[in-house]
Design an enzyme around this catalytic site. Structure first.
Site, PDB file in Angstrom:
ATOM      1  N   ASP A  57      11.863 -41.432 -32.485  1.00 52.57           N
ATOM      2  CA  ASP A  57      12.198 -40.131 -33.113  1.00 52.57           C
ATOM      3  C   ASP A  57      11.519 -39.897 -33.944  1.00 52.57           C
ATOM      4  O   ASP A  57      12.588 -40.783 -35.387  1.00 52.57           O
ATOM      5  CB  ASP A  57      12.562 -39.549 -32.110  1.00 52.57           C
ATOM      6  CG  ASP A  57      12.395 -37.906 -32.674  1.00 52.57           C
ATOM      7  OD1 ASP A  57      12.006 -37.172 -32.093  1.00 52.57           O
ATOM      8  OD2 ASP A  57      13.631 -37.516 -32.748  1.00 52.57           O
ATOM      9  N   LEU A  58      11.129 -39.047 -34.763  1.00 55.06           N
ATOM     10  CA  LEU A  58      10.631 -38.910 -36.428  1.00 55.06           C
ATOM     11  C   LEU A  58      12.305 -37.768 -36.915  1.00 55.06           C
ATOM     12  O   LEU A  58      13.666 -37.685 -37.223  1.00 55.06           O
ATOM     13  CB  LEU A  58       9.638 -39.029 -37.077  1.00 55.06           C
ATOM     14  CG  LEU A  58       9.168 -40.106 -37.090  1.00 55.06           C
ATOM     15  CD1 LEU A  58       7.563 -39.197 -37.217  1.00 55.06           C
ATOM     16  CD2 LEU A  58       9.374 -41.183 -37.354  1.00 55.06           C
ATOM     17  N   ASP A  59      11.326 -36.433 -36.035  1.00 51.27           N
ATOM     18  CA  ASP A  59      12.343 -34.954 -37.031  1.00 51.27           C
ATOM     19  C   ASP A  59      14.121 -35.400 -35.858  1.00 51.27           C
ATOM     20  O   ASP A  59      14.009 -35.690 -35.160  1.00 51.27           O
ATOM     21  CB  ASP A  59      11.724 -34.371 -36.716  1.00 51.27           C
ATOM     22  CG  ASP A  59      10.743 -33.437 -36.795  1.00 51.27           C
ATOM     23  OD1 ASP A  59      10.370 -33.788 -38.768  1.00 51.27           O
ATOM     24  OD2 ASP A  59       9.805 -33.462 -36.105  1.00 51.27           O
ATOM     25  N   ASP A  65      17.062 -38.411 -31.500  1.00 55.02           N
ATOM     26  CA  ASP A  65      18.332 -37.581 -31.188  1.00 55.02           C
ATOM     27  C   ASP A  65      17.913 -36.622 -29.514  1.00 55.02           C
ATOM     28  O   ASP A  65      19.570 -36.312 -29.795  1.00 55.02           O
ATOM     29  CB  ASP A  65      18.394 -37.124 -32.519  1.00 55.02           C
ATOM     30  CG  ASP A  65      16.858 -35.241 -32.014  1.00 55.02           C
ATOM     31  OD1 ASP A  65      17.955 -34.527 -32.592  1.00 55.02           O
ATOM     32  OD2 ASP A  65      16.170 -36.176 -31.863  1.00 55.02           O
TER      33      ASP A  65
END
Length: 232
Positions: free
Chosen positions: A11-13, A180
């Site tokens: 995941d990024l954000d 997250d």
């Protein structure tokens, strides 16, 4: 145990950088641009009001929930039209947003973790957002990526996890997904047959009381994950 993983999806954000400060800056930049190019829209809609427009558009078009770019552009078209400005300005206003949206500030542990992890495993970005790794300057750490906008569905749908595994030419059980968000990343990955690594930074939402997923890893940052994987 980490030796069974052949690749990692990330995941990024809010995993590599905090997203909401970036979004807030980008929205403020758009409003300043509107003040110069569409003053009636800027006067009629402050930043909070533009967010509310986007919320209303999202509620009216749940089938587009996976495409944040469409929602933002459509919201801008609606606001410009409502205020009596030229709705053809929407793409330029959206590009102002996108340019600022790529100016992320990495968490202190993120870059070293990307360097360590990418040296051991193929990394594949899996995101519901519209971050552009090439514009951000992180694309070299990844072998590829898939967004909800491109795929047509977002996490936690099993299909997007399976599509990432297919692109990696691996079975789901060979892939560790790192993220997250408990519902989107952890429940989503585990439900799709991947192992999951939950990065729960201080101040982020905690595990739900009724959580049923069992992630392979739980830790406070990516440095903890690097150590758990023996990649440090």
């Amino acid at each position: 145990m980490s030796e069974v993983f052949k690749a990692l999806t990330l995941d990024l954000d809010d995993t590599l950088w905090p997203v909401w400060p970036t979004i807030a800056r980008a929205e403020q930049q758009v409003h300043q641009w509107l003040q110069a190019h569409a003053p009636r829209t800027a006067a009629h809609f402050d930043v909070a009001a533009l967010r509310q427009v986007r919320h209303v558009v999202g509620q009216a078009h749940p089938e587009q929930a996976h495409d944040l770019a469409w929602l933002r552009q459509t919201s801008l078209v609606w606001a410009l039209r409502e205020a009596g400005d030229d709705e053809a300005l929407a793409p330029a206003a959206f590009e102002v947003f996108m340019a600022e949206r790529q100016r992320v500030v990495l968490y202190p542990d993120a870059l070293a973790a990307l360097q360590a992890l990418s040296a051991r495993w193929p990394l594949f970005a899996l995101t519901n957002g519209n971050a552009d790794l090439a514009r951000i300057g992180l694309a070299d750490y990844f072998v590829g990526g898939l967004s909800a906008k491109v795929f047509g569905q977002g996490k936690p749908a099993p299909a997007i996890f399976h599509a990432a595994c297919e692109l990696l030419q691996l079975a789901p059980h060979q892939v560790l997904h790192v993220g997250d968000d408990w519902a989107l990343d952890i429940e989503g990955a585990c439900g799709a047959g991947l192992a999951a690594a939950w990065v729960c930074r201080p101040g982020h939402p905690t595990k739900p009381a009724d959580a049923s997923a069992r992630p392979w890893f739980e830790g406070a940052d990516l440095a903890d994950l690097v150590r758990a994987l023996g990649a440090g």
